[in-house]
Design a protein around this motif. Structure first.
Motif, mmCIF file in Angstrom:
data_model
loop_
_atom_site.group_PDB
_atom_site.id
_atom_site.type_symbol
_atom_site.label_atom_id
_atom_site.label_comp_id
_atom_site.label_asym_id
_atom_site.label_seq_id
_atom_site.Cartn_x
_atom_site.Cartn_y
_atom_site.Cartn_z
ATOM 1 N N ALA A 141 -2.071 49.556 -18.033
ATOM 2 C CA ALA A 141 -2.923 50.599 -17.470
ATOM 3 C C ALA A 141 -3.034 50.405 -15.967
ATOM 4 C CB ALA A 141 -4.313 50.548 -18.105
ATOM 5 N N GLY A 142 -3.323 51.471 -15.252
ATOM 6 C CA GLY A 142 -3.557 51.368 -13.820
ATOM 7 C C GLY A 142 -4.786 50.525 -13.527
ATOM 8 N N LYS A 143 -4.920 50.108 -12.265
ATOM 9 C CA LYS A 143 -5.963 49.131 -11.957
ATOM 10 C C LYS A 143 -6.776 49.521 -10.724
ATOM 11 C CE LYS A 143 -6.715 44.216 -11.122
ATOM 12 N NZ LYS A 143 -6.077 42.922 -10.814
ATOM 13 N N PRO A 144 -7.821 50.320 -10.903
ATOM 14 C CA PRO A 144 -8.793 50.479 -9.822
ATOM 15 C C PRO A 144 -9.659 49.226 -9.740
ATOM 16 C CG PRO A 144 -9.493 51.731 -11.730
ATOM 17 C CD PRO A 144 -8.141 51.162 -12.063
ATOM 18 N N GLU A 145 -10.136 48.914 -8.552
ATOM 19 C CA GLU A 145 -11.005 47.753 -8.369
ATOM 20 C C GLU A 145 -11.911 47.974 -7.169
ATOM 21 O OE1 GLU A 145 -7.948 44.782 -8.006
ATOM 22 O OE2 GLU A 145 -7.852 44.976 -5.822
ATOM 23 N N MET A 146 -12.955 47.146 -7.095
ATOM 24 C CA MET A 146 -13.865 47.170 -5.957
ATOM 25 C C MET A 146 -14.189 45.744 -5.548
ATOM 26 S SD MET A 146 -16.465 50.328 -6.847
ATOM 27 C CE MET A 146 -16.556 49.936 -8.591
ATOM 28 N N TYR A 147 -14.574 45.578 -4.283
ATOM 29 C CA TYR A 147 -14.898 44.256 -3.749
ATOM 30 C C TYR A 147 -16.357 44.203 -3.300
ATOM 31 C CZ TYR A 147 -9.791 43.689 -3.140
ATOM 32 O OH TYR A 147 -8.438 43.613 -3.329
ATOM 33 N N PHE A 148 -16.957 43.024 -3.480
ATOM 34 C CA PHE A 148 -18.260 42.708 -2.899
ATOM 35 C C PHE A 148 -18.228 41.238 -2.530
ATOM 36 C CE2 PHE A 148 -22.767 41.417 -3.220
ATOM 37 C CZ PHE A 148 -23.323 42.322 -2.317
ATOM 38 N N PHE A 149 -18.865 40.878 -1.417
ATOM 39 C CA PHE A 149 -18.759 39.532 -0.872
ATOM 40 C C PHE A 149 -20.140 38.872 -0.850
ATOM 41 C CE2 PHE A 149 -15.788 42.497 1.057
ATOM 42 C CZ PHE A 149 -14.565 41.935 0.698
ATOM 43 N N PRO A 150 -20.549 38.260 -1.978
ATOM 44 C CA PRO A 150 -21.908 37.725 -2.064
ATOM 45 C C PRO A 150 -22.147 36.599 -1.071
ATOM 46 C CG PRO A 150 -20.584 36.988 -3.927
ATOM 47 C CD PRO A 150 -19.765 38.001 -3.191
ATOM 48 N N TYR A 282 -15.749 52.092 2.324
ATOM 49 C CA TYR A 282 -16.705 51.014 2.618
ATOM 50 C C TYR A 282 -18.012 51.258 1.867
ATOM 51 C CZ TYR A 282 -19.938 48.175 5.438
ATOM 52 O OH TYR A 282 -20.889 47.281 5.860
ATOM 53 N N MET A 283 -18.661 50.165 1.413
ATOM 54 C CA MET A 283 -19.912 50.284 0.663
ATOM 55 C C MET A 283 -20.925 49.245 1.143
ATOM 56 S SD MET A 283 -18.453 50.743 -3.262
ATOM 57 C CE MET A 283 -17.467 49.246 -3.150
ATOM 58 N N GLU A 284 -22.156 49.672 1.303
ATOM 59 C CA GLU A 284 -23.288 48.780 1.495
ATOM 60 C C GLU A 284 -24.258 48.977 0.341
ATOM 61 O OE1 GLU A 284 -25.115 49.071 5.311
ATOM 62 O OE2 GLU A 284 -23.297 48.480 6.401
ATOM 63 N N PRO A 285 -25.061 47.953 0.001
ATOM 64 C CA PRO A 285 -25.993 48.103 -1.126
ATOM 65 C C PRO A 285 -26.963 49.254 -0.919
ATOM 66 C CG PRO A 285 -25.773 45.798 -0.504
ATOM 67 C CD PRO A 285 -25.060 46.590 0.558
ATOM 68 N N VAL A 286 -27.216 50.000 -2.002
ATOM 69 C CA VAL A 286 -28.184 51.104 -1.969
ATOM 70 C C VAL A 286 -29.093 50.977 -3.188
ATOM 71 C CG1 VAL A 286 -26.643 52.663 -0.711
ATOM 72 C CG2 VAL A 286 -26.631 52.670 -3.210
ATOM 73 N N PRO A 287 -30.338 51.434 -3.113
ATOM 74 C CA PRO A 287 -31.240 51.331 -4.263
ATOM 75 C C PRO A 287 -30.662 52.009 -5.494
ATOM 76 C CG PRO A 287 -32.456 51.924 -2.285
ATOM 77 C CD PRO A 287 -31.000 52.009 -1.930
ATOM 78 N N ALA A 288 -30.805 51.358 -6.653
ATOM 79 C CA ALA A 288 -30.279 51.906 -7.905
ATOM 80 C C ALA A 288 -31.306 52.723 -8.653
ATOM 81 C CB ALA A 288 -29.776 50.771 -8.796
ATOM 82 N N SER A 301 -33.390 46.469 -7.711
ATOM 83 C CA SER A 301 -32.118 46.826 -8.331
ATOM 84 C C SER A 301 -31.315 47.643 -7.321
ATOM 85 C CB SER A 301 -32.349 47.639 -9.603
ATOM 86 O OG SER A 301 -31.127 48.116 -10.134
ATOM 87 N N GLU A 302 -30.080 47.209 -7.043
ATOM 88 C CA GLU A 302 -29.246 47.881 -6.035
ATOM 89 C C GLU A 302 -27.834 48.119 -6.574
ATOM 90 O OE1 GLU A 302 -30.223 45.835 -1.878
ATOM 91 O OE2 GLU A 302 -29.961 44.393 -3.516
ATOM 92 N N TRP A 303 -27.280 49.281 -6.230
ATOM 93 C CA TRP A 303 -25.851 49.500 -6.420
ATOM 94 C C TRP A 303 -25.108 48.717 -5.343
ATOM 95 C CZ3 TRP A 303 -23.617 51.797 -10.446
ATOM 96 C CH2 TRP A 303 -24.350 52.700 -11.203
ATOM 97 N N ILE A 304 -24.086 47.951 -5.741
ATOM 98 C CA ILE A 304 -23.236 47.291 -4.751
ATOM 99 C C ILE A 304 -21.792 47.787 -4.824
ATOM 100 C CG2 ILE A 304 -24.651 45.226 -4.492
ATOM 101 C CD1 ILE A 304 -22.792 43.810 -6.487
ATOM 102 N N CYS A 305 -21.370 48.311 -5.989
ATOM 103 C CA CYS A 305 -20.034 48.892 -6.156
ATOM 104 C C CYS A 305 -20.206 50.228 -6.870
ATOM 105 C CB CYS A 305 -19.131 47.962 -6.964
ATOM 106 S SG CYS A 305 -18.787 46.378 -6.175
#
Length: 402
Positions: A141-150, A282-288, A301-305
């Motif tokens: 299957a194809g592979k979408p992905e996302m990154y976050f750098f804790p 590009y993504m920055e954390p936003v309230p979930a 609670s925050e969205w990060i990806c």
């Protein structure tokens, strides 16, 4: 026997499954040593396998590491309180929608994602993950992905804390094809056609399949679709680290080997040369939680990806001494990156150091039923926040707490 173990684990966690650490080596990478693995254990799998630079989470996807790869490499194991183990893939196969949700199981017939920490001393090669139309040619299957750098896993940036994405606007297909044809001649200079972005902790990026990327030397939290397809298009990295030619043709159909036009077709050209790539990816954390819904004091609670329709990830933070019942709509995997407390009565803590083969209390899988009923998180520290990263398939648009 495995079913009895899974039943016991489900009962102990009231629908929350404890998971064992899942270490994966890559022979073409150098460990960044930020995985909290003991310094003597990064080559515990043998020098021929390479250093351990990845830890996989909530995985029912085998690692594709070529000949000599152990049967269960990359697969997560459920653990009971007495230390008995069973594979997460067997739990999903047996309990289906009871574990991951009926709608998700009917759509995919499996748990369709996993996440990981990948942690390298240097940058990875400029590479690509195939889209569905190319991946299916090799049965994947194809592979979408996302990154976050804790921030908790990035006390330093190692050799090159910059990621190359795509190609500069105005780059021609002829320039890229020539770079691929020059792969065996030395440095093919393909990143000369790209642009690098400096990586800042606690931010992230969306990386759709078909997009070229050369990840930074950061410890990266990476939610991704359940696939391990890729091809390396860069021949020589910084510090003269050469990339084997077979990785240029990895996951290429046999009848396309040597076909550089096929390699070009794998590239989603318009996305790669998008002049607004930064704004769109590009993504920055936003309230979930929507502003009209109040949260209990001491909880965040925050969205990060959140820019990929197939995947999502949140960061949950509970301040010292607080407790919260978190309700959501989907099953999710979770890794604790800071603090100590409990999850549905089970111990939850982020380790300072892990010996290879040892169990931890930092990783769990929350079944859909438990997620909808509410999972009780407690922070047992009076000084430090309890922080979890949660990864799942699709979007659960609103978390509810009480």
């Amino acid at each position: 026997m495995a079913i009895n173990i899974i039943e016991q684990a489900l009962e102990e966690g009231r629908g929350v499954l404890r998971l064992a650490p899942n270490w994966v080596p890559r022979s073409f990478c150098r460990p960044g040593r930020r995985l909290r693995l003991h310094p003597d254990d990064y080559f515990a799998l043998g020098l021929n396998r390479g250093g351990i630079d990845e830890r996989w989470f909530s995985s029912t996807t085998p690692a594709d590491n070529g000949p000599g790869t152990p049967e269960n490499e990359g697969l997560s194991f459920v653990v009971t309180e007495s230390g008995e183990k069973a594979r997460l893939i067997d739990a999903v196969s047996e309990y289906k929608g009871q574990i991951i949700g009926q709608a998700l199981y009917e759509k995919y017939g499996r748990w369709p994602m996993y996440s990981k920490f990948f942690d390298n001393q240097g940058p990875l090669p400029h590479h690509i993950h195939h889209r569905d139309q190319h991946a299916k040619l090799v049965g994947e299957a194809g592979k979408p992905e996302m990154y976050f750098f804790p921030a908790q896993y990035n006390n330093y940036g190692a050799e090159l804390p910059f990621t190359f994405f795509g190609f500069n606007p105005g780059t021609t297909k002829e320039q890229v094809k020539q770079a691929l044809m020059d792969f065996t001649k030395g440095d093919n200079h393909i990143t000369d056609l790209s642009r690098a972005y400096r990586i800042r902790p606690d931010t992230g990026w969306d990386v759709p399949p078909g997009v070229m990327h050369a990840p930074a030397s950061m410890c990266t939290y990476e939610p991704q679709f359940a696939s391990d397809v890729y091809a390396m298009y860069q021949s020589v990295l910084y510090f003269d680290h050469a990339v084997p030619e077979d990785l240029l043709w990895k996951n290429c159909p046999k009848d396309k080997l040597g076909d550089f036009d096929y390699l070009m077709d794998v590239i989603d050209w318009d996305v790669n040369v998008d002049p607004d790539f930064f704004q769109n990816r590009y993504m920055e954390p936003v309230p979930a939680v929507a502003p009209e819904h109040s949260l209990p004091e001491g909880y965040l609670s925050e969205w990060i990806c959140y820019k990929c329709p197939e995947l999502g990830a949140k960061r949950l933070t509970i301040l010292p001494g607080r407790s919260v019942t978190f309700k959501d709509e989907v099953a999710y995997g979770m890794i604790c990156v800071q603090g100590h407390g409990s999850i549905n009565g089970l111990e939850l803590s982020s380790p300072n150091m892990i010996r290879f083969g040892e169990l931890t209390r930092d990783e769990y899988f929350v079944t859909e039923a438990a997620s909808r009923n509410g999972v009780v998180y407690e922070n047992h520290s009076d000084t430090e926040p309890l922080v979890m990263l949660c990864h799942f398939a699709g979007h659960s648009m609103l978390g509810h707490v009480k």
